[in-house]
Scaffold this motif. Sequence first.
Motif, PDB file in Angstrom:
ATOM      1  N   ASP A  69      -1.736 -19.910  -3.194  1.00  0.00           N
ATOM      2  CA  ASP A  69      -2.026 -18.864  -4.189  1.00  0.00           C
ATOM      3  C   ASP A  69      -0.766 -18.047  -4.516  1.00  0.00           C
ATOM      4  O   ASP A  69      -0.534 -17.689  -5.669  1.00  0.00           O
ATOM      5  CB  ASP A  69      -3.115 -17.908  -3.675  1.00  0.00           C
ATOM      6  N   VAL A  70       0.019 -17.771  -3.468  1.00  0.00           N
ATOM      7  CA  VAL A  70       1.241 -16.981  -3.667  1.00  0.00           C
ATOM      8  C   VAL A  70       2.214 -17.746  -4.571  1.00  0.00           C
ATOM      9  O   VAL A  70       2.784 -17.193  -5.514  1.00  0.00           O
ATOM     10  CB  VAL A  70       1.908 -16.643  -2.307  1.00  0.00           C
ATOM     11  N   SER A 199      -3.746 -19.998 -19.884  1.00  0.00           N
ATOM     12  CA  SER A 199      -3.134 -19.098 -18.901  1.00  0.00           C
ATOM     13  C   SER A 199      -4.094 -18.784 -17.748  1.00  0.00           C
ATOM     14  O   SER A 199      -3.681 -18.682 -16.589  1.00  0.00           O
ATOM     15  CB  SER A 199      -2.724 -17.807 -19.616  1.00  0.00           C
ATOM     16  N   LEU A 200      -5.384 -18.652 -18.086  1.00  0.00           N
ATOM     17  CA  LEU A 200      -6.366 -18.317 -17.046  1.00  0.00           C
ATOM     18  C   LEU A 200      -6.868 -19.558 -16.300  1.00  0.00           C
ATOM     19  O   LEU A 200      -7.151 -19.511 -15.105  1.00  0.00           O
ATOM     20  CB  LEU A 200      -7.555 -17.576 -17.674  1.00  0.00           C
ATOM     21  N   ALA A 201      -6.984 -20.682 -17.031  1.00  0.00           N
ATOM     22  CA  ALA A 201      -7.597 -21.874 -16.429  1.00  0.00           C
ATOM     23  C   ALA A 201      -6.603 -22.724 -15.632  1.00  0.00           C
ATOM     24  O   ALA A 201      -6.981 -23.350 -14.627  1.00  0.00           O
ATOM     25  CB  ALA A 201      -8.250 -22.721 -17.520  1.00  0.00           C
ATOM     26  N   ALA A 202      -5.331 -22.760 -16.075  1.00  0.00           N
ATOM     27  CA  ALA A 202      -4.359 -23.643 -15.416  1.00  0.00           C
ATOM     28  C   ALA A 202      -4.230 -23.369 -13.911  1.00  0.00           C
ATOM     29  O   ALA A 202      -4.251 -24.325 -13.107  1.00  0.00           O
ATOM     30  CB  ALA A 202      -3.003 -23.548 -16.109  1.00  0.00           C
ATOM     31  N   ALA A 216     -10.849 -23.398  -3.338  1.00  0.00           N
ATOM     32  CA  ALA A 216      -9.402 -23.276  -3.603  1.00  0.00           C
ATOM     33  C   ALA A 216      -9.162 -22.943  -5.071  1.00  0.00           C
ATOM     34  O   ALA A 216      -8.259 -22.160  -5.404  1.00  0.00           O
ATOM     35  CB  ALA A 216      -8.690 -24.572  -3.231  1.00  0.00           C
ATOM     36  N   ALA A 217      -9.999 -23.521  -5.968  1.00  0.00           N
ATOM     37  CA  ALA A 217      -9.864 -23.240  -7.406  1.00  0.00           C
ATOM     38  C   ALA A 217     -10.210 -21.786  -7.704  1.00  0.00           C
ATOM     39  O   ALA A 217      -9.497 -21.097  -8.438  1.00  0.00           O
ATOM     40  CB  ALA A 217     -10.771 -24.177  -8.206  1.00  0.00           C
ATOM     41  N   VAL A 218     -11.296 -21.289  -7.087  1.00  0.00           N
ATOM     42  CA  VAL A 218     -11.729 -19.902  -7.316  1.00  0.00           C
ATOM     43  C   VAL A 218     -10.664 -18.939  -6.789  1.00  0.00           C
ATOM     44  O   VAL A 218     -10.299 -17.948  -7.435  1.00  0.00           O
ATOM     45  CB  VAL A 218     -13.091 -19.636  -6.630  1.00  0.00           C
ATOM     46  N   GLN A 219     -10.158 -19.270  -5.609  1.00  0.00           N
ATOM     47  CA  GLN A 219      -9.146 -18.417  -4.981  1.00  0.00           C
ATOM     48  C   GLN A 219      -7.873 -18.359  -5.847  1.00  0.00           C
ATOM     49  O   GLN A 219      -7.313 -17.295  -6.049  1.00  0.00           O
ATOM     50  CB  GLN A 219      -8.824 -19.008  -3.612  1.00  0.00           C
ATOM     51  N   PHE A 221      -7.722 -18.883  -9.049  1.00  0.00           N
ATOM     52  CA  PHE A 221      -8.055 -18.137 -10.269  1.00  0.00           C
ATOM     53  C   PHE A 221      -7.945 -16.640 -10.009  1.00  0.00           C
ATOM     54  O   PHE A 221      -7.381 -15.898 -10.812  1.00  0.00           O
ATOM     55  CB  PHE A 221      -9.477 -18.498 -10.730  1.00  0.00           C
ATOM     56  N   PHE A 222      -8.438 -16.220  -8.856  1.00  0.00           N
ATOM     57  CA  PHE A 222      -8.399 -14.793  -8.526  1.00  0.00           C
ATOM     58  C   PHE A 222      -6.952 -14.297  -8.453  1.00  0.00           C
ATOM     59  O   PHE A 222      -6.576 -13.325  -9.105  1.00  0.00           O
ATOM     60  CB  PHE A 222      -9.131 -14.532  -7.200  1.00  0.00           C
ATOM     61  N   TRP A 223      -6.123 -14.993  -7.658  1.00  0.00           N
ATOM     62  CA  TRP A 223      -4.762 -14.502  -7.423  1.00  0.00           C
ATOM     63  C   TRP A 223      -3.805 -14.814  -8.567  1.00  0.00           C
ATOM     64  O   TRP A 223      -3.067 -13.946  -9.020  1.00  0.00           O
ATOM     65  CB  TRP A 223      -4.198 -15.086  -6.121  1.00  0.00           C
ATOM     66  N   ALA A 224      -3.797 -16.078  -9.011  1.00  0.00           N
ATOM     67  CA  ALA A 224      -2.754 -16.498  -9.964  1.00  0.00           C
ATOM     68  C   ALA A 224      -3.171 -16.286 -11.416  1.00  0.00           C
ATOM     69  O   ALA A 224      -2.338 -16.400 -12.315  1.00  0.00           O
ATOM     70  CB  ALA A 224      -2.383 -17.962  -9.731  1.00  0.00           C
ATOM     71  N   SER A 225      -4.462 -15.990 -11.662  1.00  0.00           N
ATOM     72  CA  SER A 225      -4.875 -15.644 -13.025  1.00  0.00           C
ATOM     73  C   SER A 225      -5.097 -14.142 -13.118  1.00  0.00           C
ATOM     74  O   SER A 225      -4.326 -13.429 -13.752  1.00  0.00           O
ATOM     75  CB  SER A 225      -6.148 -16.403 -13.428  1.00  0.00           C
TER      76      SER A 225
END
Length: 324
Positions: A69-70, A199-202, A216-219, A221-225
């Motif tokens: 995520d980082v 930008s949000l989905a990638a 992992a996808a949700v996580q 999305f939270f951090w990187a989107s």
Amino acid sequence: MTATDTVNPPAATPAVPAVPAQTRHTRPPRSAIKARGEQVTLATIIIVPLAAVAAAIPLVWNQWISWRDVVLATVMYMITGHGITIGFHRYFTHRGFKAARPVRIALAVAGNMAIEGPVIRWVADHRRHHAFSDKAGDPHSPWRYGTGTGAVARGLWHAHIGWLFDIEQTDQRRYAPDLLDDADMVRVSRLFGVCVLVSLAAPALVGGLWGGSFEAAVQAFFWASLVRVAVLHHVTWSTNSICHVVGKHPYKSRDRSGNVWQLAFLSMGESWHNLHHAEPTLARHGVKPWQLDSSAYLIKLMETLHLVHDVRWPDPARLAAKEA
Ligand SMILES: [Zn+2]
Ligand SMILES: [Zn+2]
């Protein structure tokens, strides 16, 4: 341009003309509905990522974050942030260098993905900011309401976020005719919604594939989107608010722009804002060797790779003449 060219009406003048009696109690005009719709969208775009930041601390505490995520958040922050600083700001607004068509389009798309509005609107607003900086007509001056403590507090809020909700928008034909006449830029501006989705989905897509799970996808999305968008929003807007109230003034400028070193790293060099207002077309804002400016370093790299040319680098003699 003179002060009489003011685009915004004085505060005492209503922005919208009074409605004639015979048209009252009818349906609101289409433009008003659209403006209200845009304001709801804007509020959502601001509030949802900010709520994610508020939730971030307990989630870090509970270790709901991974190195994946980082990395994703950092990469997305750098792409979209430099899309704003190098693309929207130093290139499209101030023409600090020249670039071939593919680079031009890539910079506009990366800037759109920061979710700060379409390229043509962003540029028009920012050129108006420089035309009137800290005077009547500036779309986001923190000095709008006066110089007392309460007035500046109100002004800081206006310069940071409030101005985004102004119904009256900058005249793009007047401030960005070059971009309106560029078919590529008109197309990229119209595709703003698609850029927002990407930008949000990638990050979610890459995070999900990388981590191999839905969580992992949700996580990601939270951090990187969401968190990434919120941090970049507030760092960009801090240049409009904080950098026009505090900071050092080593160069002569017509306004109250200041150099704020504390924001240099996250703002990718944009917080050397006093220098920027003194010499707006320079591709480098952190002109001293110790003044961190990742946007300038990347422009240098792009110049070396022949992706951009005719870069306006600082001229020591000109800078010396501008010292306060
Ligand atoms: Zn400024
Ligand atoms: Zn500028």
